[in-house]
Design an enzyme around this catalytic site. Structure first.
Site, mmCIF file in Angstrom:
data_model
loop_
_atom_site.group_PDB
_atom_site.id
_atom_site.type_symbol
_atom_site.label_atom_id
_atom_site.label_comp_id
_atom_site.label_asym_id
_atom_site.label_seq_id
_atom_site.Cartn_x
_atom_site.Cartn_y
_atom_site.Cartn_z
ATOM 1 N N LYS A 263 -15.919 3.747 2.917
ATOM 2 C CA LYS A 263 -15.957 4.950 2.081
ATOM 3 C C LYS A 263 -17.350 5.119 1.476
ATOM 4 O O LYS A 263 -17.835 6.218 1.245
ATOM 5 C CB LYS A 263 -14.897 4.827 0.980
ATOM 6 C CG LYS A 263 -14.757 6.056 0.128
ATOM 7 C CD LYS A 263 -13.501 5.959 -0.689
ATOM 8 C CE LYS A 263 -13.675 5.964 -2.121
ATOM 9 N NZ LYS A 263 -14.374 5.360 -3.028
ATOM 10 N N HIS B 251 0.833 -1.176 0.000
ATOM 11 C CA HIS B 251 0.000 0.000 0.000
ATOM 12 C C HIS B 251 0.871 1.229 0.000
ATOM 13 O O HIS B 251 1.878 1.294 0.668
ATOM 14 C CB HIS B 251 -0.983 -0.002 1.161
ATOM 15 C CG HIS B 251 -2.236 -0.666 0.734
ATOM 16 N ND1 HIS B 251 -2.205 -1.908 0.161
ATOM 17 C CD2 HIS B 251 -3.516 -0.273 0.715
ATOM 18 C CE1 HIS B 251 -3.437 -2.238 -0.161
ATOM 19 N NE2 HIS B 251 -4.254 -1.272 0.165
#
Length: 883
Positions: A546, A138
Site C-alpha cells: 500500500k 480478517h
C-alpha cells in the site's frame, strides 16, 4: 482436462437449477424469469455481444427497489454455490485432487533422483519440518458461519452423488437434502447484523479447528507417513508434529481497541475449554475401543491392582475424569467465578500425552500394533499439534504504544521523557533496566488507561500457562529500542521464560532498514544471551504494497529476507521468518507452492510461519480433505526449498530489480499520493465509504477516522478496488516499470529472469492472475455511474495503463493470452464472471441510488442498503480473494 471441467460444470449447473427452483417457490415465476434473462444477457455480453451488454445495463438500471434485493441475492448465492462446487472439485477423484496429496510423493521422488542428495539428508529434512499457520480474523471472511456450515453439507452431498453405485432412492434422498440446504440458505440473511466481537472471531477460529483441522491434521500425517514408507522406507516417529496452529483472534490489538487484556484472558480460557471438549470426545471413543486385557508389566504397574482387569480402559477413564474436572473449572472461570484449582487440573501437554503414550507402547509391545496405530495414534498426534491450549495465541501491538507507556513512566519517575530521547539513550536506558535486579514500576503509580492496558496485557502473558502464547509481534517496528522495550515490559510483568518477540517491518523504509536493526540487536551481548540462538522476524506484505506499490514492495521484502538470512547465519542464529501475507495479490497472496519457492535461498531453514487470513482459511482448510491437500502442498514446497534451494539471482538481475523498484514506486506514488484527484476519484469510483458500514471484523477500517489513503487499513484499500474490478493496488506501477526497462533494450534479460528465476516468474504470474480478474468495461461503467465528469480523464488514464501493462507482461512471459499456463484457474474465473458481472453492474446502480438519496437529504432506503451489502459479499465470493 476437459473431462475434469465437465464434472465441475455439471455440478455448477445442477446447483444453479436447484437454486432457481428455490427462488421460484419463494418469489414466483416472474422473479426467476428476470434472473434468467439477466444471466443469459451476461453470458452473451461476456462472449462479446455489445447489444446484449447494453441491454444488460438497461435491464439492471430499470429494476425497481423491490426487485433489487432478490436479484442481488440470486447471483450472490449462486457464486457461493459455485465456490462450493469448485471446492469439492479440488478434492474430488474426478477433479484436481487426483493430483494433490500426490505432491508429497512427487516431491520425494524428485528429491531421491538428485544424485547429490542422500536418503539420510532427505530424512533429516523431513524430521526438521516445521510449519506454523497463524489464523487471523480478517474482515474479509464475509460469509456468515451459519451459511458456511450449510455449504459444508452441500459439499458432502456432492461427494455422495459422485458415487456411481448409489441406489435410486439414495439419489433422490440426497437431491431432497440438497434442495433443503439451498432453500435454508436462501431464507437465511447472508449479511451479519452486528459486527462480530473479538470473542466471536475466536469462536469462528475454534469452529475451523473442530470441523476440519481436528480430522485433517492426523489424516495428513498418515498420508505423509505412507509416502515416506513407500519412497524412503522410513516411518514417522509417534511424537513427530511438524504442524502447529496459532491464532491472532483475541490477541491482535494493533489498531483494535476492542481487544483488551480481559478479552485475551477470556479467549485463552475459552481455547483451553474447547480443547478439553474435543479431547473428551476422543477419549470417549478410546474408552469404548481399548477393551484389551493383555498389557506390559510397565503398564500394569501404572494401573495397579484396581485397573488390572482392563488396564487401557482404566487409564482412559482416569484421563476422562481429569478432563471433565478441568472443563468444569474452566467453565466456572469463564463465568467469572473464582474457584480453587481442582486436584489433577490439566495444564501441560505431558499430562495428556503420558497415559496415552503408555497405552500406545504397551499395545505395540504386545503385538497389537494395528490397534495402537488406529484412533489412539490420531489422538496422540492431536496432543502434539493442538494440546492443552488448542491453538496458541500471538499478541500483537503497535510499537508507539510501548514507547508512550515508557514515556509516561519515566516522566512520573522524574528521570526525563523517554519519548524524546535519542535512539542511543533509549537503548542505554533499556539495557541498564533489563540488567537491573530491582523492579522499575513503582507500587503506587496510577498510569493512564492506555498505559494500564499495555501493562495489563504483559501481565496476562506472564500469568498464562507456558506454551499458550506463541509470540509477541510488534507492528510498525522501526528501531532496536522497539524490541528491547517489549522485553523490558515483559520482564517487569514477571515473565519467567524467553518469550519470542518479533519485530514486524511493514513499510518500504522499514523493510530496507530491517537488517540494520537486527544487526544492532544481535551485537548487544545481553540480547544474544536472552534469545538463546533463536530469532523471529515478521515481514509485512500488505502495508508495504500500500505504501510503495506491489513491485517495489515485493523486491524490498525479498532483499530484507535475503539480508536477514545472511546476517543470522553469520551470527549462528536460527531465524524464523514470519510472513504476513493476505489472500489477495495486493497483500502478498500467491499460490502457496510458487510463493514459497520464489523466496530467497535459505528462507525456510527455520521452518515456515505464515498468516492465513479471513476467507483464505475457508478455501484452504474448510474441509478435512482440503486441509490434507493444503498441508501437503506446503510440505512439498518446504522440502524442495530447503533441499533444492532456488538460485542466487545474478548481479545484473538484482540491478534490473532495483531499477524496476524505483520506477514502479515513483509511478505508484505519483498517482496515489501526489495526484490531487486520486483520493476523490477512489472515494467515488469504489464502494470505499460504504464498506465501513459492513459489519465485517471487530476492528475499525481506519487507523484514524479522517485522512487519505495512508490512514486506511490495507484491507479496505484492496477490498474497495477489487469490488470495482480495476484491482489497482495489485498492479499499479509494475507494468510501466517493465515497459521502461524493455524500451532500454533489456527485454531478453527480462525473459531470462522470467525463465530462470522463480522470484521474478512468480511476480509476473501474479500480475497475470490480477489482470485475468480485472475488467475494464466494468471499471469504466462505475466511472460513468458514480464519478464526477471532471475526474473521468484520470479513470481513463488508469484503464489505458492497465491495457499497456497486460501487453508488456505477455510479451516478457512469451504468452499469447493471460493465464496460458494455468488453464484451470482461467476456466474458473470465466465460469464465475457470468454471475459476477451483473452484481458489479447492480452495485454501481445501487451506489448511484444511495448516494443520490443522500445528496437530496433523503433517508436511505433499507432495500437499497441491504442489496448493496449483498452485492459486496457476492463480488467478494466471485473474486475468491477479497482483501
Amino acid at each position: 482436462m476437459n473431462e475434469q471441467y465437465s464434472a465441475l460444470r455439471s455440478n455448477v449447473s445442477m446447483l444453479g437449477k436447484v437454486l432457481g427452483e428455490t427462488i421460484k417457490d419463494a418469489l414466483g415465476e416472474h422473479i426467476l424469469e428476470r434472473v434468467e434473462t439477466i444471466r443469459k444477457l451476461s453470458k452473451s455480453s461476456r462472449a462479446g455481444n455489445d447489444a446484449n451488454r447494453q441491454e444488460l445495463l438497461t435491464t439492471l438500471q430499470n429494476l425497481s427497489n423491490d426487485e433489487l434485493l432478490p436479484v442481488a441475492r440470486a447471483f450472490s448465492q449462486f457464486l457461493n454455490l459455485a465456490n462450493t462446487a469448485e471446492q469439492y472439485h479440488s478434492i474430488s477423484p474426478k477433479g484436481e485432487a487426483a493430483s494433490n496429496p500426490e505432491v508429497i510423493a512427487r516431491t520425494l521422488r524428485k528429491l531421491k533422483n538428485q544424485p547429490e542428495l542422500s536418503e539420510d539428508t532427505i530424512k533429516k529434512a523431513v524430521e526438521s519440518l516445521s510449519l506454523e499457520l497463524v489464523l487471523t480474523a480478517h474482515p474479509t471472511e464475509i460469509t456468515r458461519r451459519t451459511l458456511i456450515h450449510k455449504m459444508v453439507e452441500v459439499n458432502a452431498c456432492l461427494k455422495q452423488l459422485d458415487n456411481k453405485d448409489i441406489a435410486d432412492y439414495e439419489h433422490n434422498q440426497l437431491m431432497r437434502r440438497l434442495r433443503q440446504l439451498i432453500a435454508q440458505s436462501w431464507h437465511t440473511d447472508e449479511i451479519r447484523k452486528l459486527r462480530p466481537s473479538p470473542v466471536d472471531e475466536a469462536k469462528w477460529g475454534f469452529a475451523v479447528v473442530e470441523n476440519s483441522l481436528w480430522q485433517g491434521v492426523p489424516n495428513y500425517l498418515r498420508e505423509l507417513n505412507e509416502q515416506l514408507e513407500e519412497n524412503l522406507g522410513y516411518k514417522l516417529p509417534v511424537e513427530f508434529a511438524p504442524v502447529r496452529f496459532t491464532s491472532w483472534m483475541g490477541g491482535d490489538r494493533d489498531g483494535n481497541p476492542n481487544v483488551t487484556a480481559d478479552i485475551t484472558r477470556h479467549v485463552l480460557l475459552l481455547s483451553r475449554w474447547k480443547a478439553t471438549d474435543l479431547f473428551l470426545k476422543d477419549i470417549q471413543v478410546l474408552v469404548s475401543e481399548l477393551s484389551m486385557v493383555e498389557a506390559t508389566p510397565e503398564l500394569l504397574a501404572l494401573v495397579g491392582e484396581e485397573g488390572a482387569a482392563e488396564p487401557y480402559r482404566y487409564l482412559m477413564k482416569n484421563l476422562r475424569s481429569r478432563l471433565m474436572a478441568t472443563q468444569a473449572w474452566l467453565e466456572a472461570r469463564l463465568k467469572g467465578e473464582e474457584l480453587p484449582k481442582p486436584e489433577g487440573l490439566l495444564t501441560q501437554n505431558e499430562e495428556l500425552w503420558e497415559p496415552l503414550y503408555a497405552c500406545y507402547q504397551s499395545l505395540q509391545a504386545c503385538g497389537m500394533g494395528i490397534i495402537a496405530n488406529g484412533d489412539l495414534l490420531d489422538t496422540l498426534r492431536r496432543v502434539k499439534c493442538f494440546g492443552v491450549p488448542l491453538v496458541r495465541i500471538d499478541i500483537r501491538q503497535e510499537s508507539t504504544r510501548h514507547t508512550e507507556a515508557l514515556g509516561e513512566l519515566t516522566r512520573y519517575l522524574g528521570i526525563g521523557d523517554y519519548e524524546s530521547w535519542s535512539e542511543a539513550d533509549k537503548q542505554a536506558f533499556l539495557i541498564r533496566e533489563l540488567n537491573s535486579k530491582r523492579p522499575l514500576l513503582p507500587r503506587n503509580w496510577q498510569p493512564s488507561a492506555e498505559t494500564r492496558e499495555v501493562l495489563d496485557t504483559c501481565q496476562v502473558i506472564a500469568e498464562a500457562p507456558q506454551g499458550s502464547i506463541a509470540a509477541y509481534v510488534i507492528s510498525m517496528a522501526k528501531t532496536p529500542s522497539d524490541v528491547l522495550a517489549v522485553h523490558l515490559l515483559l520482564k517487569e510483568a514477571g515473565i519467567g521464560f524467553a518469550m519470542p518477540v518479533a519485530p514486524l517491518f511493514e513499510t518500504l523504509d522499514d523493510l530496507n532498514n530491517a537488517n540494520d536493526v537486527m544487526t544492532q540487536l544481535l551485537n548487544i551481548d545481553w540480547y544474544r544471551g536472552l534469545i538463546q540462538g533463536k530469532q523471529m522476524v515478521m515481514i509485512g506484505y500488505s502495508d508495504s504494497a500500500k505504501d510503495a506499490g506491489v513491485m517495489a514492495a515485493s523486491w524490498a521484502q525479498y532483499q530484507a529476507q535475503d539480508a536477514l538470512i545472511k546476517t543470522c547465519e553469520k551470527a549462528g542464529i536460527e531465524l524464523t521468518l514470519f510472513h504476513g501475507r493476505g489472500g489477495s495479490i495486493g497483500r502478498g497472496g500467491a499460490p502457496a507452492h510458487a510463493a514459497l519457492l520464489s523466496q530467497p535461498p535459505g528462507s525456510l531453514k527455520g521452518g515456515l510461519r505464515v498468516t492465513e487470513q479471513g476467507e483464505m482459511i475457508r478455501f484452504k482448510y474448510g474441509l478435512p480433505e482440503i486441509t490434507v491437500s493444503s498441508l501437503s502442498l506446503y510440505t512439498g514446497a518446504i522440502l524442495e526449498a530447503n533441499l533444492l534451494p532456488p538460485p542466487e539471482p545474478k548481479e545484473s538481475w538484482r540491478c534490473i530489480m532495483d531499477e524496476l523498484s524505483v520506477i514502479s514506486c515513483d509511478v505508484y506514488r505519483g498517482y496515489v499520493r501526489e495526484n490531487k484527484d486520486f483520493v476523490p476519484y477512489f472515494r467515488s469510483a469504489t464502494p470505499e465509504q460504504e464498506l465501513g458500514k459492513l459489519p465485517l471484523g471487530s476492528r475499525p477500517a481506519k487507523r484514524r477516522p479522517t485522512g487519505g489513503v495512508e490512514s486506511l487499513r490495507a484491507i479496505p484499500w484492496i477490498f474497495a478496488w477489487t469490488q470495482n474490478r480495476l484491482m489497482l493496488p495489485a498492479w499499479l506501477g509494475a507494468g510501466t516499470a517493465l515497459q521502461k526497462v524493455v524500451e532500454d533494450g533489456k527485454q531478453s534479460e527480462l525473459e531470462a529472469m522470467c525463465r530462470d528465476w522463480p522470484f521474478f516468474s512468480t511476480r509476473l504470474g501474479m500480475l497475470e492472475m490480477v489482470f485475468a480478474k480485472a475488467d475494464l468495461w466494468l471499471a469504466e461503467y462505475y466511472d460513468q455511474r458514480l464519478v464526477d465528469k471532471a475526474l473521468w480523464p484520470l479513470g481513463k488514464e488508469l484503464r489505458n495503463l492497465q491495457e499497456e501493462d497486460i501487453k508488456v507482461v505477455l510479451a516478457i512471459a512469451n504468452d499469447s493470452h493471460l493465464m496460458a499456463d494455468l488453464p484451470w484457474i482461467a476456466e474458473s474465473i470465466q465460469l464465475r464472471n457470468i454471475y459476477t458481472d451483473p452484481l458489479n453492474v447492480l452495485q454501481a446502480e445501487l451506489l448511484h441510488r444511495s448516494r443520490q438519496a443522500e445528496k437530496e437529504g433523503q433517508e436511505p432506503d433499507p432495500r437499497v442498503e441491504q442489496a448493496l451489502m449483498v452485492t459486496i459479499a457476492g463480488i467478494a465470493a466471485g473474486m475468491r480473494n477479497t482483501g
